[in-house]
Design a protein around this motif. Sequence first.
Motif, short mmCIF file in Angstrom:
data_model
loop_
_atom_site.label_atom_id
_atom_site.label_comp_id
_atom_site.label_asym_id
_atom_site.label_seq_id
_atom_site.Cartn_x
_atom_site.Cartn_y
_atom_site.Cartn_z
N GLY A 216 -41.97 18.32 29.28
CA GLY A 216 -41.06 17.19 29.32
C GLY A 216 -40.03 17.31 28.22
N VAL A 217 -40.14 16.44 27.25
CA VAL A 217 -39.18 16.40 26.16
C VAL A 217 -39.51 17.43 25.09
N PHE A 218 -38.47 18.12 24.63
CA PHE A 218 -38.56 18.92 23.42
C PHE A 218 -37.94 18.09 22.30
N GLY A 219 -38.58 18.11 21.16
CA GLY A 219 -38.01 17.37 20.04
C GLY A 219 -38.10 18.16 18.75
N TRP A 220 -37.10 17.98 17.91
CA TRP A 220 -37.13 18.53 16.55
C TRP A 220 -37.26 17.36 15.58
N TYR A 221 -38.21 17.49 14.68
CA TYR A 221 -38.43 16.50 13.63
C TYR A 221 -38.33 17.21 12.28
N ARG A 222 -38.18 16.43 11.25
CA ARG A 222 -38.19 17.02 9.91
C ARG A 222 -38.89 16.09 8.94
N GLN A 223 -39.43 16.69 7.90
CA GLN A 223 -40.10 15.92 6.86
C GLN A 223 -39.75 16.50 5.51
N ALA A 224 -39.09 15.69 4.72
CA ALA A 224 -38.75 16.07 3.36
C ALA A 224 -39.87 15.61 2.43
N PRO A 225 -39.98 16.23 1.26
CA PRO A 225 -41.05 15.84 0.32
C PRO A 225 -41.00 14.36 -0.01
N GLY A 226 -42.13 13.70 0.12
CA GLY A 226 -42.21 12.29 -0.21
C GLY A 226 -41.66 11.36 0.84
N LYS A 227 -41.24 11.90 1.97
CA LYS A 227 -40.66 11.07 3.03
C LYS A 227 -41.47 11.21 4.31
N GLN A 228 -41.26 10.25 5.20
CA GLN A 228 -41.93 10.30 6.49
C GLN A 228 -41.22 11.29 7.42
N ARG A 229 -41.99 11.78 8.37
CA ARG A 229 -41.40 12.65 9.37
C ARG A 229 -40.44 11.83 10.23
N GLU A 230 -39.27 12.41 10.50
CA GLU A 230 -38.26 11.70 11.28
C GLU A 230 -37.72 12.58 12.40
N LEU A 231 -37.31 11.93 13.46
CA LEU A 231 -36.71 12.65 14.57
C LEU A 231 -35.31 13.12 14.19
N VAL A 232 -35.05 14.38 14.49
CA VAL A 232 -33.71 14.94 14.27
C VAL A 232 -32.94 14.93 15.59
N ALA A 233 -33.57 15.49 16.62
CA ALA A 233 -32.91 15.57 17.92
C ALA A 233 -33.97 15.80 18.99
N ALA A 234 -33.65 15.38 20.20
CA ALA A 234 -34.56 15.56 21.32
C ALA A 234 -33.75 15.87 22.57
N ILE A 235 -34.38 16.58 23.49
CA ILE A 235 -33.72 16.91 24.75
C ILE A 235 -34.73 16.77 25.88
N GLY A 236 -34.34 16.02 26.89
CA GLY A 236 -35.21 15.80 28.03
C GLY A 236 -35.18 16.95 29.01
N SER A 237 -36.05 16.87 30.00
CA SER A 237 -36.15 17.94 30.98
C SER A 237 -34.87 18.09 31.79
N GLY A 238 -34.12 17.01 31.91
CA GLY A 238 -32.86 17.06 32.64
C GLY A 238 -31.67 17.40 31.78
N GLY A 239 -31.90 17.57 30.48
CA GLY A 239 -30.82 17.96 29.59
C GLY A 239 -30.23 16.83 28.77
N SER A 240 -30.71 15.62 28.97
CA SER A 240 -30.18 14.51 28.16
C SER A 240 -30.62 14.70 26.71
N THR A 241 -29.73 14.34 25.79
CA THR A 241 -29.99 14.58 24.37
C THR A 241 -29.91 13.30 23.57
N ASN A 242 -30.55 13.35 22.42
CA ASN A 242 -30.56 12.22 21.49
C ASN A 242 -30.55 12.79 20.08
N TYR A 243 -29.69 12.25 19.22
CA TYR A 243 -29.57 12.77 17.87
C TYR A 243 -29.74 11.64 16.85
N ALA A 244 -30.31 11.98 15.72
CA ALA A 244 -30.35 11.04 14.61
C ALA A 244 -28.94 10.86 14.08
N ASP A 245 -28.65 9.67 13.59
CA ASP A 245 -27.31 9.41 13.06
C ASP A 245 -26.96 10.38 11.92
#
Length: 117
Positions: free
Chosen positions: A31-60
């Motif tokens: 289904g969805v592929f997503g990239w997340y990131r986690q910096a030291p001392g911070k929570q993991r956050e979504l960077v970008a995601a792409i659905g099976s149909g190609g729709s995308t979502n990006y962090a601000d």
Amino acid sequence: VQVVESGGGLVQAGGSLRLSCAASGSTLSIGVFGWYRQAPGKQRELVAAIGSGGSTNYADSVAGRCTISRDNAKNTVYLQLNSLKPEDTAVYYCNVQTFRDGWVDNWGQGTQVTVSS
């Protein structure tokens, strides 16, 4: 399902990196592929995601500097990061949603991205 990221490294501010993530195993229904990131001392956050149909979502925080894409034939997702900033420094994780009696999240081991000023 095995998820393996690659492409991280050390880059100067303003530079670019391309991260890759390949999924293998029981990957018939991704289904969805997503990239997340986690910096030291911070929570993991979504960077970008792409659905099976190609729709995308990006962090601000990365919108306009980042492009996510996928190659369904290779079960691979890419993250192109441009105009990198020191605050982009983090471990980047790939998440792959697969379907097996419901959607399941599969995580990679992470790849370090370090941006020097």
